[in-house]
Design an enzyme around this catalytic site. Structure first.
Site, PDB file in Angstrom:
ATOM      1  N   TYR A 100       2.222 -12.846 -17.054  1.00 48.98           N
ATOM      2  CA  TYR A 100       1.500 -12.671 -15.599  1.00 48.98           C
ATOM      3  C   TYR A 100       2.279 -12.632 -14.375  1.00 48.98           C
ATOM      4  O   TYR A 100       3.813 -12.369 -14.792  1.00 48.98           O
ATOM      5  CB  TYR A 100       0.347 -13.670 -15.702  1.00 48.98           C
ATOM      6  CG  TYR A 100      -0.779 -12.852 -14.735  1.00 48.98           C
ATOM      7  CD1 TYR A 100      -1.310 -11.700 -15.040  1.00 48.98           C
ATOM      8  CD2 TYR A 100      -1.065 -13.430 -13.339  1.00 48.98           C
ATOM      9  CE1 TYR A 100      -2.178 -10.758 -14.039  1.00 48.98           C
ATOM     10  CE2 TYR A 100      -1.727 -12.575 -12.533  1.00 48.98           C
ATOM     11  CZ  TYR A 100      -2.261 -11.417 -12.983  1.00 48.98           C
ATOM     12  OH  TYR A 100      -3.104 -10.612 -12.001  1.00 48.98           O
TER      13      TYR A 100
ATOM     14  N   ARG B  90      -3.805  -1.625  -5.462  1.00 52.70           N
ATOM     15  CA  ARG B  90      -3.148  -2.622  -4.644  1.00 52.70           C
ATOM     16  C   ARG B  90      -2.642  -3.525  -6.053  1.00 52.70           C
ATOM     17  O   ARG B  90      -3.618  -4.425  -5.950  1.00 52.70           O
ATOM     18  CB  ARG B  90      -4.051  -3.167  -3.595  1.00 52.70           C
ATOM     19  CG  ARG B  90      -3.257  -3.844  -2.774  1.00 52.70           C
ATOM     20  CD  ARG B  90      -4.010  -5.491  -2.552  1.00 52.70           C
ATOM     21  NE  ARG B  90      -3.761  -6.112  -4.007  1.00 52.70           N
ATOM     22  CZ  ARG B  90      -3.976  -7.301  -4.467  1.00 52.70           C
ATOM     23  NH1 ARG B  90      -5.358  -7.810  -3.719  1.00 52.70           N
ATOM     24  NH2 ARG B  90      -3.959  -7.776  -5.678  1.00 52.70           N
TER      25      ARG B  90
ATOM     26  N   LYS C 167      -4.275  -9.985 -17.648  1.00 52.49           N
ATOM     27  CA  LYS C 167      -5.339 -11.043 -17.384  1.00 52.49           C
ATOM     28  C   LYS C 167      -6.242 -11.174 -18.729  1.00 52.49           C
ATOM     29  O   LYS C 167      -6.563 -12.278 -18.876  1.00 52.49           O
ATOM     30  CB  LYS C 167      -6.304 -10.171 -16.358  1.00 52.49           C
ATOM     31  CG  LYS C 167      -5.588 -10.330 -15.195  1.00 52.49           C
ATOM     32  CD  LYS C 167      -6.354 -11.207 -14.085  1.00 52.49           C
ATOM     33  CE  LYS C 167      -5.537 -11.453 -12.958  1.00 52.49           C
ATOM     34  NZ  LYS C 167      -6.199 -12.155 -11.850  1.00 52.49           N
TER      35      LYS C 167
ATOM     36  N   GLU D  92     -10.142  -5.766 -10.600  1.00 51.50           N
ATOM     37  CA  GLU D  92      -9.008  -6.564 -10.247  1.00 51.50           C
ATOM     38  C   GLU D  92      -7.995  -5.575  -9.601  1.00 51.50           C
ATOM     39  O   GLU D  92      -7.961  -4.395 -10.065  1.00 51.50           O
ATOM     40  CB  GLU D  92      -8.415  -6.753 -11.653  1.00 51.50           C
ATOM     41  CG  GLU D  92      -7.117  -7.562 -11.864  1.00 51.50           C
ATOM     42  CD  GLU D  92      -7.538  -8.906 -11.423  1.00 51.50           C
ATOM     43  OE1 GLU D  92      -8.165  -9.732 -11.748  1.00 51.50           O
ATOM     44  OE2 GLU D  92      -6.488  -9.459 -10.420  1.00 51.50           O
ATOM     45  N   ASP D  93      -7.483  -5.945  -8.527  1.00 54.09           N
ATOM     46  CA  ASP D  93      -6.292  -5.230  -7.982  1.00 54.09           C
ATOM     47  C   ASP D  93      -6.751  -3.877  -7.240  1.00 54.09           C
ATOM     48  O   ASP D  93      -6.314  -2.866  -7.550  1.00 54.09           O
ATOM     49  CB  ASP D  93      -4.865  -5.032  -8.759  1.00 54.09           C
ATOM     50  CG  ASP D  93      -4.483  -6.591  -8.778  1.00 54.09           C
ATOM     51  OD1 ASP D  93      -4.859  -7.400  -7.951  1.00 54.09           O
ATOM     52  OD2 ASP D  93      -3.316  -6.551  -9.402  1.00 54.09           O
TER      53      ASP D  93
ATOM     54  N   ASP E   6     -12.149 -10.573  -8.922  1.00 53.96           N
ATOM     55  CA  ASP E   6     -11.343 -11.533  -8.887  1.00 53.96           C
ATOM     56  C   ASP E   6     -10.463 -11.902  -7.699  1.00 53.96           C
ATOM     57  O   ASP E   6      -9.968 -13.121  -7.394  1.00 53.96           O
ATOM     58  CB  ASP E   6     -10.188 -11.646 -10.194  1.00 53.96           C
ATOM     59  CG  ASP E   6      -9.444 -12.920 -10.507  1.00 53.96           C
ATOM     60  OD1 ASP E   6     -10.020 -13.616 -10.428  1.00 53.96           O
ATOM     61  OD2 ASP E   6      -8.185 -12.736 -10.535  1.00 53.96           O
ATOM     62  N   ASP E   7      -9.939 -10.733  -6.959  1.00 53.61           N
ATOM     63  CA  ASP E   7      -9.071 -11.042  -5.860  1.00 53.61           C
ATOM     64  C   ASP E   7      -9.995 -11.428  -4.838  1.00 53.61           C
ATOM     65  O   ASP E   7      -9.387 -12.203  -4.024  1.00 53.61           O
ATOM     66  CB  ASP E   7      -8.450  -9.444  -5.520  1.00 53.61           C
ATOM     67  CG  ASP E   7      -7.920  -8.847  -6.426  1.00 53.61           C
ATOM     68  OD1 ASP E   7      -6.832  -9.650  -7.095  1.00 53.61           O
ATOM     69  OD2 ASP E   7      -7.876  -7.807  -7.104  1.00 53.61           O
TER      70      ASP E   7
ATOM     71  N   ASN F  65       1.759 -12.552  -3.792  1.00 53.21           N
ATOM     72  CA  ASN F  65       2.510 -12.376  -5.229  1.00 53.21           C
ATOM     73  C   ASN F  65       3.132 -11.433  -5.125  1.00 53.21           C
ATOM     74  O   ASN F  65       2.719 -10.161  -4.512  1.00 53.21           O
ATOM     75  CB  ASN F  65       1.328 -12.493  -6.220  1.00 53.21           C
ATOM     76  CG  ASN F  65       0.844 -13.791  -6.573  1.00 53.21           C
ATOM     77  OD1 ASN F  65       1.421 -14.736  -6.551  1.00 53.21           O
ATOM     78  ND2 ASN F  65      -0.615 -13.773  -6.653  1.00 53.21           N
TER      79      ASN F  65
HETATM   80  P1  NAD Z   1      -4.703  -6.737   1.540  1.00 49.37           P
HETATM   81  O1  NAD Z   1      -3.778  -5.731   1.926  1.00 49.37           O
HETATM   82  O2  NAD Z   1      -6.238  -6.540   1.669  1.00 49.37           O
HETATM   83  O3  NAD Z   1      -4.754  -7.719   3.024  1.00 49.37           O
HETATM   84  C1  NAD Z   1      -3.544  -8.068   3.494  1.00 49.37           C
HETATM   85  C2  NAD Z   1      -3.725  -8.690   5.012  1.00 49.37           C
HETATM   86  O4  NAD Z   1      -2.311  -9.091   5.598  1.00 49.37           O
HETATM   87  C3  NAD Z   1      -4.032  -7.505   6.117  1.00 49.37           C
HETATM   88  O5  NAD Z   1      -5.168  -8.460   6.762  1.00 49.37           O
HETATM   89  C4  NAD Z   1      -2.883  -7.470   6.915  1.00 49.37           C
HETATM   90  O6  NAD Z   1      -3.273  -7.133   8.244  1.00 49.37           O
HETATM   91  C5  NAD Z   1      -2.278  -8.588   6.712  1.00 49.37           C
HETATM   92  N1  NAD Z   1      -0.730  -8.684   6.860  1.00 49.37           N
HETATM   93  C6  NAD Z   1       0.097  -7.688   6.435  1.00 49.37           C
HETATM   94  N2  NAD Z   1       1.400  -8.051   6.664  1.00 49.37           N
HETATM   95  C7  NAD Z   1       1.267  -9.111   7.690  1.00 49.37           C
HETATM   96  C8  NAD Z   1       2.288  -9.650   8.587  1.00 49.37           C
HETATM   97  N3  NAD Z   1       3.392  -9.410   8.684  1.00 49.37           N
HETATM   98  N4  NAD Z   1       1.779 -10.677   9.464  1.00 49.37           N
HETATM   99  C9  NAD Z   1       0.262 -10.822   9.411  1.00 49.37           C
HETATM  100  N5  NAD Z   1      -0.800 -10.466   8.832  1.00 49.37           N
HETATM  101  C10 NAD Z   1      -0.143  -9.501   7.773  1.00 49.37           C
HETATM  102  O7  NAD Z   1      -4.206  -7.509   0.456  1.00 49.37           O
HETATM  103  P2  NAD Z   1      -5.369  -8.573  -0.340  1.00 49.37           P
HETATM  104  O8  NAD Z   1      -5.918  -8.191  -1.519  1.00 49.37           O
HETATM  105  O9  NAD Z   1      -5.871  -9.760   0.706  1.00 49.37           O
HETATM  106  O10 NAD Z   1      -3.837  -9.558  -1.130  1.00 49.37           O
HETATM  107  C11 NAD Z   1      -2.758  -9.961  -0.247  1.00 49.37           C
HETATM  108  C12 NAD Z   1      -1.891 -10.953  -1.006  1.00 49.37           C
HETATM  109  O11 NAD Z   1      -2.619 -12.115  -1.704  1.00 49.37           O
HETATM  110  C13 NAD Z   1      -1.241 -10.270  -2.067  1.00 49.37           C
HETATM  111  O12 NAD Z   1       0.353 -10.350  -2.059  1.00 49.37           O
HETATM  112  C14 NAD Z   1      -1.783 -10.834  -3.318  1.00 49.37           C
HETATM  113  O13 NAD Z   1      -0.759 -10.943  -4.525  1.00 49.37           O
HETATM  114  C15 NAD Z   1      -2.234 -12.118  -2.877  1.00 49.37           C
HETATM  115  N6  NAD Z   1      -3.096 -12.725  -3.881  1.00 49.37           N
HETATM  116  C16 NAD Z   1      -2.709 -13.896  -4.428  1.00 49.37           C
HETATM  117  C17 NAD Z   1      -3.859 -14.583  -5.104  1.00 49.37           C
HETATM  118  C18 NAD Z   1      -3.205 -15.939  -5.749  1.00 49.37           C
HETATM  119  O14 NAD Z   1      -2.446 -16.229  -5.633  1.00 49.37           O
HETATM  120  N7  NAD Z   1      -4.321 -16.791  -6.379  1.00 49.37           N
HETATM  121  C19 NAD Z   1      -5.083 -13.883  -5.419  1.00 49.37           C
HETATM  122  C20 NAD Z   1      -5.228 -12.698  -5.102  1.00 49.37           C
HETATM  123  C21 NAD Z   1      -4.241 -12.037  -4.044  1.00 49.37           C
END
Ligand code: NAD
Length: 539
Positions: free
Chosen positions: A94, A147, A165, A236-237, A259-260, A398
């Site tokens: 993962y 994504r 997963k 997912e994603d 899940d996200d 991530n």
């Molecule tokens: P997304 O694209 O929907 O959202 C990203 C957000 O970040 C947007 O609101 C954007 O405006 C903002 N953003 C981007 N660059 C920025 C910056 N420089 N400054 C301020 N804001 C900024 O993506 P998402 O689905 O919400 O996922 C975001 C991240 O979260 C991914 O990297 C994903 O891997 C991570 N994530 C982690 C977990 C976990 O660790 N458990 C779970 C899900 C997602």
């Protein structure tokens, strides 16, 4: 292949082979004499050999390829290796390695695994499901690859995600591998470089969008639930607008979750609950700021609002505790670029940049979910450390290369005071002569237990309460020792016990909500029953 399979065919059947562990009697009975070296291995000695081979590989992507080949060759051994060495293997199958594996999917491809649906299959999806060799599928993980982690649109290369997963469903919660089905909704990719890659294996067109996209997803969901009536579908994603659109489209009628949005929310909420034991603050008094306002951050916000309401706050009071900053600054009323999921958190407040917002809002907890590395810079961490004796900082993006800051930075810039958690794993760091173990807010703490609950209870839906219950159950498992070490999550080696506990509590909650086929009599002995369902990989 049926149970009458013998000889070489049996050795090649990944579900049934024991390879060098077939006993002498079995070798005679099954036509294997002469086909295997003399020694009779045990599962343990085979595991030792696998680990020796694995550790000899020079980099993580080679280790990933090796493990996937083992998965294709001998499933029981693969799952045994994963379960017994979860700390070492999870980052390989993962995040973070799966991110690189997805990027290179078309180049490291060995053998098909999972199920692919493209726009050319429209009208035929139900019939295609009859090609799948299993009848009792209980968990589907589906992506359209738009994504993938924080890596953007990887098209059909995103298949590494559902495969990874589902391996975790088996390892962490004992869902039987035969009951798991990874699905790629390959609707094309807007990543032109991928489409032009001559080795790309996906549908080489721009993405299907709008009504045509929704029609294909509708057909997929209808076909999947017709073929497998008890199945849980994990989305997912998906790109955030689609993630919300699909969750809202199906959550009331179909056993499904995203899940996200929801898994991330529960794992993060559990970490925040655990942090209050170290900070001695009341959860209901916290102010929380998010950097990022996409599916991950808003999903966490929505569940936190729900959790704050459960503590007695009004909906309005709960939302006022939660503040979001996105790429354009603080989310406030009057901004005309907000998505529907942002609107409940667009408070009446002057516009501000990130640092200004930190100064004005003075949050107790800072959560990053941006996909933008380096956004928790020295000034940000120092500001959090100025506001709080024990600043609580989550860098969830991530894979590791996208984390808002590293564990080392969070500790260094807060004079070692931060309680730090991340989405991808970081190694322990020595701070002021003491080892700190940054806990990983890994969704793998939540979704396998949720899936096991749904499966065991034959749930009809997964309402928001299920995720709140799962978060409480996970936080309950964080020991004083974990907290003393700086970790907001239990050790991964505990994960099967954690998943079982989450499954029991969540199944009980689903029963209370009338969302299951459990009867009152089933509640006594629920834990033993759920545990009995858990697949323990062995021969
Ligand atoms: P997304 O694209 O929907 O959202 C990203 C957000 O970040 C947007 O609101 C954007 O405006 C903002 N953003 C981007 N660059 C920025 C910056 N420089 N400054 C301020 N804001 C900024 O993506 P998402 O689905 O919400 O996922 C975001 C991240 O979260 C991914 O990297 C994903 O891997 C991570 N994530 C982690 C977990 C976990 O660790 N458990 C779970 C899900 C997602």
């Amino acid at each position: 292949m049926g149970s009458s399979t013998r000889g070489r065919e049996l050795l090649k059947d990944p579900a049934r082979t024991k390879s060098t562990a077939f006993t002498r009697e079995e070798r005679d009975e099954l036509g294997l004499r002469g086909l295997i070296p003399y020694a009779v291995s045990t599962l343990e000695s085979q595991t030792e050999r696998v680990l020796e081979n694995l550790r000899r590989k020079e980099n993580d992507i080679e280790k990933y390829i090796f493990l996937m080949s083992l998965h294709d060759r001998n499933e029981r051994l693969f799952h045994h290796v994963v379960v017994e060495n979860i700390d070492e293997i999870l980052p390989l199958i993962y995040t973070p390695t799966v991110g690189q594996a997805c990027r290179e999917f078309a180049h490291i491809f060995r053998r098909p695994r999972g199920f692919y649906i493209t726009p050319e299959d429209k009208g035929r999806i139900r019939a295609m499901f009859d090609n799948w060799p299993e009848e009792d599928v209980r968990v589907i993980v589906v992506t359209d690859g738009q994504r993938v982690l924080g890596l953007g649109d990887l098209g059909a290369n995103g298949m590494g995600i559902p495969i990874g997963k589902l391996a975790l469903y088996t390892a962490c919660a004992g869902i039987h591998p035969r009951q798991c089905m990874p699905i790629m909704l390959d609707v094309g990719t807007n990543n032109a470089a991928l489409r032009e890659d001559p080795l790309y294996l996906g549908y080489p067109h721009e993405r299907l969008a709008g009504e045509a996209y929704l029609e294909l997803v509708d057909e997929f969901v209808a076909a999947a639930t017709d073929k497998f009536p008890d199945v849980l579908i994990q989305f997912e994603d998906f790109l955030t607008p689609n993630a919300y659109a699909l969750l809202n489209r199906f959550r009331d009628d179909v056993l499904c979750f995203n899940d996200d949005i929801q898994g991330t929310a529960a794992v993060s909420l559990a970490g925040v609950y655990a942090s209050t034991r170290a900070t001695q603050k009341n959860f209901k008094d916290l102010r929380i700021m998010f950097l990022g306002a996409g599916s991950a951050a808003t999903g966490i916000g929505d569940l936190m609002a729900y959790a704050l309401e459960a503590e007695g706050l009004t909906a309005e009071e709960a939302r006022r505790r939660l503040w979001f900053v996105d790429i354009s600054g603080l989310i406030v009323a009057g901004r005309d670029d907000l998505a529907p999921h942002n609107l409940p958190y667009a408070h009446d407040h002057p516009q501000a940049g990130f640092l200004g917002a930190l100064e004005e809002i003075r949050p107790d907890v800072l959560i990053g979910a941006t996909g933008a590395p380096g956004t928790f810079n020295e000034a940000v961490i120092k500001k959090m450390a100025e506001i709080n004796e024990t600043p609580v900082i989550f860098a969830l993006s991530n894979p590791t290369s996208r984390a808002e800051c590293t564990a080392e930075q969070a500790y260094a810039w807060s004079q070692g005071r931060a309680l730090f958690s991340s989405g991808s794993p970081f190694s322990p760091v020595v701070v002021n002569g003491q080892a700190r173990r940054p806990g990983q807010g890994n969704n793998a703490y939540i979704f396998p237990g949720i899936g096991l609950a749904a499966l065991a209870a034959r749930a009809k839906h997964l309402p928001e309460e299920a995720f709140l219950t799962a978060a409480h159950a996970l936080a309950h498992f964080v020991s004083d020792q974990d907290i003393a070490e700086g970790a907001l999550y239990p050790r991964l080696s505990q994960i099967r016990r954690v998943s079982l506990h989450i499954a029991v509590e969540t199944a009980r909650k689903l029963y209370e909500l009338g969302e299951t086929e459990l009867g009152e009599d089933d509640l006594d002995g629920l834990e033993a029953y759920i545990e009995s369902l858990m697949f323990k990989p062995g021969y």
